[in-house]
Design a protein around this motif. Sequence first.
Motif, PDB file in Angstrom:
ATOM      1  N   ASN A  74       0.812  -1.374   0.081  1.00 32.89           N
ATOM      2  CA  ASN A  74      -0.061   0.020   0.113  1.00 32.89           C
ATOM      3  C   ASN A  74       0.769   1.342  -0.025  1.00 32.89           C
ATOM      4  N   ARG A  75       1.867   1.278   0.545  1.00 33.54           N
ATOM      5  CA  ARG A  75       2.855   2.379   0.739  1.00 33.54           C
ATOM      6  C   ARG A  75       3.386   2.561  -0.726  1.00 33.54           C
ATOM      7  N   MET A  76       3.794   1.396  -1.411  1.00 30.49           N
ATOM      8  CA  MET A  76       4.207   1.364  -2.789  1.00 30.49           C
ATOM      9  C   MET A  76       3.174   2.237  -3.724  1.00 30.49           C
ATOM     10  N   THR A  77       2.076   1.865  -3.516  1.00 32.81           N
ATOM     11  CA  THR A  77       0.827   2.257  -4.321  1.00 32.81           C
ATOM     12  C   THR A  77       0.832   3.643  -4.276  1.00 32.81           C
ATOM     13  N   LEU A  78       0.813   4.328  -2.970  1.00 33.48           N
ATOM     14  CA  LEU A  78       0.623   5.582  -2.592  1.00 33.48           C
ATOM     15  C   LEU A  78       1.919   6.419  -3.253  1.00 33.48           C
ATOM     16  N   ILE A  79       3.122   5.969  -3.124  1.00 35.81           N
ATOM     17  CA  ILE A  79       4.264   6.667  -3.701  1.00 35.81           C
ATOM     18  C   ILE A  79       4.389   6.562  -5.091  1.00 35.81           C
ATOM     19  N   HIS A  80       3.709   5.672  -5.711  1.00 39.68           N
ATOM     20  CA  HIS A  80       3.520   5.645  -7.145  1.00 39.68           C
ATOM     21  C   HIS A  80       2.685   6.724  -7.576  1.00 39.68           C
ATOM     22  N   LYS A  81       1.542   6.927  -6.865  1.00 41.46           N
ATOM     23  CA  LYS A  81       0.693   8.096  -7.509  1.00 41.46           C
ATOM     24  C   LYS A  81       1.212   9.351  -7.307  1.00 41.46           C
ATOM     25  N   GLU A  82       2.179   9.531  -6.127  1.00 45.93           N
ATOM     26  CA  GLU A  82       3.047  10.875  -6.044  1.00 45.93           C
ATOM     27  C   GLU A  82       3.857  10.965  -7.192  1.00 45.93           C
ATOM     28  N   LEU A  83       4.639   9.954  -7.462  1.00 43.02           N
ATOM     29  CA  LEU A  83       5.506   9.923  -8.632  1.00 43.02           C
ATOM     30  C   LEU A  83       5.077  10.259  -9.946  1.00 43.02           C
ATOM     31  N   ASN A  84       3.957   9.728 -10.301  1.00 40.91           N
ATOM     32  CA  ASN A  84       3.291   9.850 -11.607  1.00 40.91           C
ATOM     33  C   ASN A  84       2.903  11.533 -11.532  1.00 40.91           C
ATOM     34  N   LYS A  85       2.854  12.314 -10.492  1.00 37.85           N
ATOM     35  CA  LYS A  85       2.483  13.524 -10.483  1.00 37.85           C
ATOM     36  C   LYS A  85       3.772  14.542 -10.877  1.00 37.85           C
ATOM     37  N   LEU A  86       4.700  13.895 -10.941  1.00 36.94           N
ATOM     38  CA  LEU A  86       6.083  14.416 -10.886  1.00 36.94           C
ATOM     39  C   LEU A  86       6.670  13.987 -12.228  1.00 36.94           C
ATOM     40  N   GLY A 106       6.875   2.825 -14.891  1.00 37.49           N
ATOM     41  CA  GLY A 106       5.899   3.566 -15.702  1.00 37.49           C
ATOM     42  C   GLY A 106       5.722   4.989 -15.345  1.00 37.49           C
ATOM     43  N   THR A 107       6.738   5.622 -14.690  1.00 39.88           N
ATOM     44  CA  THR A 107       6.400   6.998 -14.472  1.00 39.88           C
ATOM     45  C   THR A 107       7.570   7.792 -15.372  1.00 39.88           C
ATOM     46  N   GLY A 108       8.152   6.943 -16.213  1.00 40.82           N
ATOM     47  CA  GLY A 108       9.039   7.631 -17.027  1.00 40.82           C
ATOM     48  C   GLY A 108      10.487   8.417 -16.320  1.00 40.82           C
ATOM     49  N   PHE A 379      28.058   9.173  -7.179  1.00 38.92           N
ATOM     50  CA  PHE A 379      26.323   9.009  -7.476  1.00 38.92           C
ATOM     51  C   PHE A 379      26.211   9.715  -8.415  1.00 38.92           C
ATOM     52  N   GLU A 380      26.794  11.002  -8.565  1.00 34.90           N
ATOM     53  CA  GLU A 380      26.495  11.803  -9.843  1.00 34.90           C
ATOM     54  C   GLU A 380      26.870  11.059 -10.983  1.00 34.90           C
ATOM     55  N   GLU A 381      27.895  10.246 -11.071  1.00 32.61           N
ATOM     56  CA  GLU A 381      28.082   9.643 -12.318  1.00 32.61           C
ATOM     57  C   GLU A 381      27.192   8.477 -12.547  1.00 32.61           C
ATOM     58  N   ILE A 382      26.841   7.983 -11.608  1.00 34.35           N
ATOM     59  CA  ILE A 382      25.613   6.623 -11.734  1.00 34.35           C
ATOM     60  C   ILE A 382      24.466   7.504 -12.225  1.00 34.35           C
ATOM     61  N   TYR A 383      24.156   8.807 -11.705  1.00 29.82           N
ATOM     62  CA  TYR A 383      22.811   9.425 -12.442  1.00 29.82           C
ATOM     63  C   TYR A 383      22.871   9.757 -13.669  1.00 29.82           C
ATOM     64  N   MET A 384      24.087  10.166 -13.920  1.00 28.35           N
ATOM     65  CA  MET A 384      24.199  10.493 -15.669  1.00 28.35           C
ATOM     66  C   MET A 384      24.207   9.340 -16.428  1.00 28.35           C
ATOM     67  N   LYS A 385      24.560   7.833 -16.072  1.00 25.76           N
ATOM     68  CA  LYS A 385      24.307   6.803 -16.712  1.00 25.76           C
ATOM     69  C   LYS A 385      22.911   6.289 -17.091  1.00 25.76           C
ATOM     70  N   ALA A 386      22.232   6.556 -15.865  1.00 25.77           N
ATOM     71  CA  ALA A 386      20.887   6.175 -15.928  1.00 25.77           C
ATOM     72  C   ALA A 386      20.162   7.109 -16.597  1.00 25.77           C
ATOM     73  N   ALA A 387      20.285   8.497 -16.436  1.00 22.97           N
ATOM     74  CA  ALA A 387      19.710   9.599 -17.349  1.00 22.97           C
ATOM     75  C   ALA A 387      19.777   9.303 -18.968  1.00 22.97           C
ATOM     76  N   ASN A 388      21.415   8.913 -19.269  1.00 20.94           N
ATOM     77  CA  ASN A 388      21.424   8.664 -20.807  1.00 20.94           C
ATOM     78  C   ASN A 388      20.895   7.454 -21.283  1.00 20.94           C
ATOM     79  N   LYS A 389      20.597   6.513 -20.404  1.00 26.02           N
ATOM     80  CA  LYS A 389      19.881   5.349 -20.856  1.00 26.02           C
ATOM     81  C   LYS A 389      18.303   5.528 -21.085  1.00 26.02           C
ATOM     82  N   ALA A 390      17.794   6.583 -20.689  1.00 30.55           N
ATOM     83  CA  ALA A 390      16.435   6.999 -21.093  1.00 30.55           C
ATOM     84  C   ALA A 390      15.913   7.314 -22.208  1.00 30.55           C
TER      85      ALA A 390
END
Length: 390
Positions: A74-86, A106-108, A379-390
């Motif tokens: 249920n916590r996951m469901t609520l956080i998912h709804k918030e992430l969809n708004k973002l 599914g939030t993109g 962490f910054e390097e990892i974030y860049m790798k993840a963003a470049n995959k999208a």
Amino acid sequence: MKILLSTIFEYPHEGGLSTHVATLKNGLEALGHQVDVLSFTDLNPLVRKAYAQAPGFIASKIKPGSGQLMNDQNRMTLIHKELNKLKGQYDVVNTQDVYATLAAEGTGIPVVETVHGYYSFEAISRGAIAEGSKEDITVREREKRAYTLADEVVTVDQRIKEYVKSMSGVEATAIKNFIDVEDFDPGKLDLSGIREEFGIPADKKMLFVPRRMTEKNGVIYPTLALRKVLDRHPDTVLVYAGTGEQMPAIKREVEQQGLEGDVLLLGTVPHEKMKYLYGTSDVVLVPSVHSYGVEEATSISALEAMGSRSPVIAGAVGGLKEIIEHEKDGLLVTEKDVDGLSEAILKVLDSPTFAEQLARNARTKIEQMYSHHSAAARFEEIYMKAANKA
């Protein structure tokens, strides 16, 4: 970058995950990034109570373990709804647990998951679910799915990296835990009133256990070891900061041994106060043990104590063996060895010179290897790798 740190748990809360988030946030902001946190605490209080807490509590009364599963779902469901708004507002979301990762599906938003431990094993260790149960199997399946779903996975030590690989086939990046080195420098703190504030005798040597009271943290063992220490150093007090399911066992042991005047249970202590308690401690104890397959990761409590120039005695398990070099910058003792723990404490209390040497070496190691600035850059390097995959 615009970075979101997300978890299904409360924030802030007692424990290493919350400390990790706060410290990482500071490090990333120092690099010029915008960082926000989305946690269970940010949700509507009435919704939290009615949807994600009460049903699980009732379910647990009917079938132990089912409530934990329901609450997390249920916590996951609520956080998912918030992430969809973002959607479109963040370059990456760094999730801090399995269910927060699943909530991001599914939030993109590109997802980096930080794995702080062994999710299913830890639930078993604290008694939330039964080993081998339907709930245990379900949680393990969700763990595997979360690791494969994330664009990048980070673990806080090498053993957890191997665990993720064996469970899911995913090759994670290990970035050990870290602290704000400057924040835990006792030379910059006024420690004069901290003992009085918490009712700690000023004329006693202080053994400090800064741990959540869970089985894997081995918190019962300092109490079991205390009598032998008091025989040689009667001017000693054992101080706990934390809460958890092991609290009743500690209270029983204190009563049975007649240690009421020698053990102080502070309960939950705000994190900003912890650095002062580390600073006034004579010895910090991190007596972790193996519990249902769970091993201590790169303990933030141990890192904070070492950064505070306090001698540290720790259980020789998990990540503690990686960060402490025995008899150089701390002492390692065999897990659950009460006599060994007593002897280690006495060794430090008997020799202030040795204690100072351990503390000085520990501070040097933390400055060189466990700064939140260097970790944030990784962490910054990892974030860049993840963003470049999208």
